[in-house]
Design an enzyme around this catalytic site. Structure first.
Site, PDB file in Angstrom:
ATOM      1  CG  PHE A   1      -2.014  -0.953   1.195  1.00  0.00           C
ATOM      2  CD1 PHE A   1      -3.091  -0.759   0.352  1.00  0.00           C
ATOM      3  CD2 PHE A   1      -2.005  -2.074   2.008  1.00  0.00           C
ATOM      4  CE1 PHE A   1      -4.138  -1.655   0.305  1.00  0.00           C
ATOM      5  CE2 PHE A   1      -3.048  -2.983   1.965  1.00  0.00           C
ATOM      6  CZ  PHE A   1      -4.114  -2.780   1.121  1.00  0.00           C
ATOM      7  CB  VAL A  54      15.929  -4.995  -1.906  1.00  0.00           C
ATOM      8  CG1 VAL A  54      16.939  -4.093  -1.221  1.00  0.00           C
ATOM      9  CG2 VAL A  54      15.409  -4.345  -3.183  1.00  0.00           C
ATOM     10  CD  GLU A  70     -10.608  -9.498   9.223  1.00  0.00           C
ATOM     11  OE1 GLU A  70      -9.676  -9.675   8.426  1.00  0.00           O
ATOM     12  OE2 GLU A  70     -11.213  -8.420   9.339  1.00  0.00           O
ATOM     13  CB  ALA A 127       4.158   3.679  16.834  1.00  0.00           C
TER      14      ALA A 127
HETATM   15  C1  LIG Z   1      -4.059 -11.196   6.674  1.00  0.00           C
HETATM   16  C2  LIG Z   1      -4.025  -9.708   6.798  1.00  0.00           C
HETATM   17  C3  LIG Z   1      -5.210  -9.007   6.834  1.00  0.00           C
HETATM   18  C4  LIG Z   1      -5.194  -7.607   6.948  1.00  0.00           C
HETATM   19  N1  LIG Z   1      -6.383  -6.939   6.975  1.00  0.00           N
HETATM   20  C5  LIG Z   1      -6.374  -5.599   7.006  1.00  0.00           C
HETATM   21  C6  LIG Z   1      -7.583  -4.867   6.951  1.00  0.00           C
HETATM   22  O1  LIG Z   1      -8.668  -5.451   6.892  1.00  0.00           O
HETATM   23  N2  LIG Z   1      -7.521  -3.499   6.947  1.00  0.00           N
HETATM   24  C7  LIG Z   1      -6.319  -2.827   7.003  1.00  0.00           C
HETATM   25  O2  LIG Z   1      -6.287  -1.585   6.977  1.00  0.00           O
HETATM   26  N3  LIG Z   1      -5.158  -3.494   7.086  1.00  0.00           N
HETATM   27  C8  LIG Z   1      -5.150  -4.843   7.083  1.00  0.00           C
HETATM   28  N4  LIG Z   1      -3.971  -5.536   7.157  1.00  0.00           N
HETATM   29  C9  LIG Z   1      -2.726  -4.775   7.309  1.00  0.00           C
HETATM   30  C10 LIG Z   1      -2.281  -4.203   5.983  1.00  0.00           C
HETATM   31  O3  LIG Z   1      -2.389  -5.166   4.966  1.00  0.00           O
HETATM   32  C11 LIG Z   1      -0.852  -3.712   6.126  1.00  0.00           C
HETATM   33  O4  LIG Z   1      -0.817  -2.754   7.141  1.00  0.00           O
HETATM   34  C12 LIG Z   1      -0.358  -3.119   4.828  1.00  0.00           C
HETATM   35  O5  LIG Z   1      -0.324  -4.093   3.806  1.00  0.00           O
HETATM   36  C13 LIG Z   1       1.027  -2.505   5.004  1.00  0.00           C
HETATM   37  O6  LIG Z   1       1.410  -1.959   3.782  1.00  0.00           O
HETATM   38  P1  LIG Z   1       2.948  -1.809   3.427  1.00  0.00           P
HETATM   39  O7  LIG Z   1       2.983  -1.134   2.103  1.00  0.00           O
HETATM   40  O8  LIG Z   1       3.674  -1.210   4.556  1.00  0.00           O
HETATM   41  O9  LIG Z   1       3.495  -3.301   3.322  1.00  0.00           O
HETATM   42  P2  LIG Z   1       3.005  -4.603   2.445  1.00  0.00           P
HETATM   43  O10 LIG Z   1       1.628  -4.334   1.955  1.00  0.00           O
HETATM   44  O11 LIG Z   1       3.268  -5.721   3.319  1.00  0.00           O
HETATM   45  O12 LIG Z   1       3.997  -4.546   1.219  1.00  0.00           O
HETATM   46  C14 LIG Z   1       5.369  -4.764   1.360  1.00  0.00           C
HETATM   47  C15 LIG Z   1       5.922  -5.175   0.010  1.00  0.00           C
HETATM   48  O13 LIG Z   1       7.339  -5.208   0.091  1.00  0.00           O
HETATM   49  C16 LIG Z   1       7.831  -6.302  -0.637  1.00  0.00           C
HETATM   50  N5  LIG Z   1       9.141  -6.634  -0.077  1.00  0.00           N
HETATM   51  C17 LIG Z   1       9.446  -6.870   1.223  1.00  0.00           C
HETATM   52  N6  LIG Z   1      10.750  -7.092   1.379  1.00  0.00           N
HETATM   53  C18 LIG Z   1      11.303  -6.990   0.148  1.00  0.00           C
HETATM   54  C19 LIG Z   1      12.625  -7.146  -0.328  1.00  0.00           C
HETATM   55  N7  LIG Z   1      13.637  -7.441   0.496  1.00  0.00           N
HETATM   56  N8  LIG Z   1      12.854  -7.009  -1.655  1.00  0.00           N
HETATM   57  C20 LIG Z   1      11.839  -6.721  -2.505  1.00  0.00           C
HETATM   58  N9  LIG Z   1      10.563  -6.580  -2.090  1.00  0.00           N
HETATM   59  C21 LIG Z   1      10.296  -6.706  -0.787  1.00  0.00           C
HETATM   60  C22 LIG Z   1       6.781  -7.378  -0.429  1.00  0.00           C
HETATM   61  O14 LIG Z   1       6.816  -8.333  -1.471  1.00  0.00           O
HETATM   62  C23 LIG Z   1       5.478  -6.561  -0.414  1.00  0.00           C
HETATM   63  O15 LIG Z   1       4.902  -6.487  -1.696  1.00  0.00           O
HETATM   64  C24 LIG Z   1      -3.961  -6.935   7.046  1.00  0.00           C
HETATM   65  C25 LIG Z   1      -2.753  -7.641   7.014  1.00  0.00           C
HETATM   66  C26 LIG Z   1      -2.778  -9.021   6.889  1.00  0.00           C
HETATM   67  C27 LIG Z   1      -1.481  -9.769   6.856  1.00  0.00           C
END
Ligand SMILES: Cc1cc2nc3c(=O)[nH]c(=O)nc-3n(C[C@H](O)[C@H](O)[C@H](O)COP(=O)(O)OP(=O)(O)OC[C@H]3O[C@@H](n4cnc5c(N)ncnc54)[C@H](O)[C@@H]3O)c2cc1C
Length: 439
Positions: free
Chosen positions: A14, A80, A171, A312
């Site tokens: 996201f 990475v 869930e 946080a």
């Molecule tokens: C099962 C589940 C249900 C959820 N339900 C909800 C909900 O209903 N509502 C809500 O608001 N939030 C929900 N969340 C939380 C929400 O999904 C996360 O807070 C959100 O996805 C965080 O976004 P982000 O961009 O920080 O990380 P992520 O969405 O986790 O994206 C991180 C990306 O980084 C990539 N990545 C990581 N390390 C590396 C690397 N070393 N090299 C290359 N690529 C890498 C991964 O492949 C991934 O695509 C849920 C989470 C889970 C696990």
């Protein structure tokens, strides 16, 4: 291009996608969006994949397609393995490097097993499409095997354990109860699956502790009504290939344990040399950059982002998405010679869906409480917005919603076919490590 600022974004969750989307309209910035997968996965719908309600393609959005119309955004598929915050750059698993003027870290989270013996080896977390596919595959395998040899049920083949009573655990348990108690009896009508069980374990004395007392009792009542057995006030001491031992000395025979027991920052955080705080997450300043590294931002689940009260912010899709957009705004402010602005989170509240038409929600910064259909409607609104903001396709979400309301316990035959679990789980059409696409 002279005078262009090179922005490298690690992680297309996201946070990373929102940051790239905003920068795509900025002619002075050129973006490389890097992810190990080559696609954006919509995590809030992972348990629908795990329980065969949706197909993986429904929540997997190809990055190249997402940014095809934005010439200034390149996407690159690769792992990475290191970053250098001093002279911003990233190093890939194949030893290639990418230098940046500005580095944005949005690498997300990883499960935290809290050193529980056997948990990492014998449970399945739910953080990625691969995880969700493993859970679906295991459920189908276990039912197929128990249909052939019903005596396996006595060995826990049809006992499903979920660890963790937070939103993910609740869930998942609710969705598992539906497939186990309502769907599979139609697939294997001859199989005596009265013995099939879904058990939710949590150390706390209730579920959804971040919610109000009222929500706790509602969630407990709804889970119980759906056939989920609650083992509260006990922790998991050990997990083995065929069971879980709890702190009260009891053992549950099971062949599938889903771990929703906690999370910490993605491994890249500890390899970044940047200051880490709670959960191993990178501490960031109000403008979302890292202290001492003005050209390095950390966003979403990999970061500790201070909220208005200094605490946080939680690990939520809406926090990550808004932070991604905001960091892009601050990168643009630097280009304009303007002052960076401290991140202001527009709090949507917290919510969890327990099952069909059963949800709890506490809306907005004042936590207006909702339960049942109204909470479910709020959940839909927030998730539809998250999908739309990510620029993802809504078609599958709408069709899932239709099924969810109109055809209880309906599943596509393909998703219930054990033969599908032997096929490659996720196909990465045209993408492999190191592949780069110009937008
Ligand atoms: C099962 C589940 C249900 C959820 N339900 C909800 C909900 O209903 N509502 C809500 O608001 N939030 C929900 N969340 C939380 C929400 O999904 C996360 O807070 C959100 O996805 C965080 O976004 P982000 O961009 O920080 O990380 P992520 O969405 O986790 O994206 C991180 C990306 O980084 C990539 N990545 C990581 N390390 C590396 C690397 N070393 N090299 C290359 N690529 C890498 C991964 O492949 C991934 O695509 C849920 C989470 C889970 C696990």
């Amino acid at each position: 291009m002279a005078g262009t600022t090179e922005v490298v974004i690690v992680g297309a969750g996201f946070a990373g996608v929102a940051c790239a989307r905003r920068l795509a309209a900025e002619p002075r910035a050129r973006v490389t969006l890097v992810d190990r997968n080559g696609y954006h996965q919509f995590q809030p719908l992972l348990y629908q994949i795990a329980t065969a309600e949706l197909a993986p393609r429904d929540i997997r959005f190809d990055l190249h397609e997402m940014f095809a119309r934005h010439a200034s955004v390149r996407t690159r598929t690769g792992e990475v393995v290191a970053i250098d915050p001093h002279s911003p750059s990233v190093t890939f698993a194949d030893d290639s490097m990418l230098a940046a003027d500005v580095l944005v870290l949005g690498a997300g989270a990883q499960p935290n097993f809290f050193h529980t013996p056997g948990a990492e080896q014998h449970t399945v977390p739910l953080y990625s499409l691969t995880d969700a596919e493993r859970v679906r595959g295991r459920i189908l395998e276990l039912f197929r095997d128990a249909a052939a040899k019903p005596e396996l049920a006595a060995d826990g083949a049809l006992t499903f354990v979920v660890v963790g009573g937070g939103p993910t655990g609740v869930e998942t348990a609710g969705a598992l109860a539906e497939i186990v108690h309502d769907v599979m009896p139609h697939v294997y009508p001859h199989l005596a699956i009265a013995g099939a069980r879904v058990i939710l374990v949590d150390l706390g004395h209730t579920v959804l502790t971040a919610f109000s007392d009222d929500a706790h009792s509602y969630a407990v009542q709804q889970l119980t009504r759906r056939g989920v057995e609650l083992r509260l006030g006990v922790s998991v001491k050990e997990v083995t290939p065929d069971g879980v031992t709890l702190s009260d000395g009891t053992t549950i025979k099971t062949r599938l344990v889903v771990w929703g027991g906690g999370q910490s920052a993605a491994p890249l955080a500890s390899r970044s040399g940047l200051p880490q705080g709670r959960g191993g997450r990178i501490d960031v300043q109000p403008d979302l950059s890292v202290a001492g590294f003005p050209k390095v931002y950390a966003l979403g689940d990999v970061a500790n982002i201070p909220g208005a009260d200094g605490e946080a912010l939680p690990q939520l899709g809406s926090v990550a998405q808004q932070a991604g957009d905001w960091a892009a705004g601050n990168i643009i402010a630097d280009l304009e010679g303007d002052r960076r602005q401290p991140f202001h989170y527009r709090d949507k509240g917290i919510m969890a869906m327990i099952g069909r038409k059963a949800a709890v929600a506490e809306i907005g910064p004042h936590r207006h409480e909702l339960k049942g259909r109204f909470a479910f409607a709020a959940w839909l609104g927030v998730h539809a917005q998250l999908l739309a903001n990510a620029g993802a396709e809504m078609r599958a979400f709408v069709s899932w919603l239709d099924d969810f309301y109109v055809r209880p316990a309906h599943r596509s035959a393909e998703l219930l076919d054990p033969a599908t679990i032997d096929r490659p789980r996720i196909r990465l059409e045209g993408t492999h490590d190191g592949t780069e696409h110009a937008g």
